[in-house]
Scaffold this active site. Structure first.
Site, PDB file in Angstrom:
ATOM      1  N   HIS A  64       1.781   6.896  -0.279  1.00 38.69           N
ATOM      2  CA  HIS A  64       0.938   6.040   0.558  1.00 38.69           C
ATOM      3  C   HIS A  64      -0.454   5.975  -0.062  1.00 38.69           C
ATOM      4  CE1 HIS A  64      -1.375   4.730   4.055  1.00 38.69           C
ATOM      5  NE2 HIS A  64      -0.242   4.399   4.627  1.00 38.69           N
ATOM      6  N   HIS A  76       0.817  -1.216   0.000  1.00 35.26           N
ATOM      7  CA  HIS A  76       0.000   0.000   0.000  1.00 35.26           C
ATOM      8  C   HIS A  76       0.854   1.271   0.000  1.00 35.26           C
ATOM      9  CE1 HIS A  76       1.125  -0.017   4.192  1.00 35.26           C
ATOM     10  NE2 HIS A  76       0.636   1.199   4.301  1.00 35.26           N
TER      11      HIS A  76
END
Length: 145
Positions: A65, A50
């Site tokens: 992110h 992620h």
């Protein structure tokens, strides 16, 4: 690929919004693909895929992110196209992600792009924010302090 960019202070997560992890911008992806904003080396690829970090050829440390709290998905819906230590170039595909999987789990897809070595580099957003940008457009500059 068009994305909306906005000031980091507008991030959903207060840790990002307050600049605790670094300064930068937030992008709201229109499709599930994260590409390298700079040429450099992948310094970190989270096991959950992620988030990814890159050290640019100029020494700027960046973190991207995907989404907020998406670590909770434990990699579901994320596919990495690079590994830690890989050399990457601007525009190279880093991570594909399923926006529906993220949204169905109740998370947002907004993606902070931050400079984490803010003790060495000043991040400045370019242009008026919020605005729509396309892949390859310059979002911010990093000036050595």
């Amino acid at each position: 690929m068009l994305v909306k960019s906005k000031e980091l202070s507008q991030a959903t997560d207060p840790v990002f919004a307050q600049g605790v992890m670094g300064q930068g911008v937030v992008i709201e992806p229109s499709e599930g693909e994260l590409v390298a904003p700079v040429s450099g080396v992948v310094s970190v690829l989270f096991p959950t895929k992620h988030a990814v970090g890159i050290v640019s050829d100029q020494g700027v440390e960046m973190l991207m992110h995907i989404g907020m709290d998406t670590v909770q998905l434990d990699g579901k819906g994320f596919t990495a196209h690079v590994a830690q230590g890989d050399k990457v170039t601007v525009g190279q595909k880093l991570i594909s992600f399923d926006m529906d999987v993220i949204k169905e789990a109740g998370y947002v897809t907004e993606t902070p792009v931050i400079i984490t070595n803010q003790d060495l580099y000043q991040a400045d957003a370019l242009g008026q924010l919020p605005r729509v940008v396309k892949a390859g457009d310059q979002l911010m500059t990093a000036t050595k302090i």
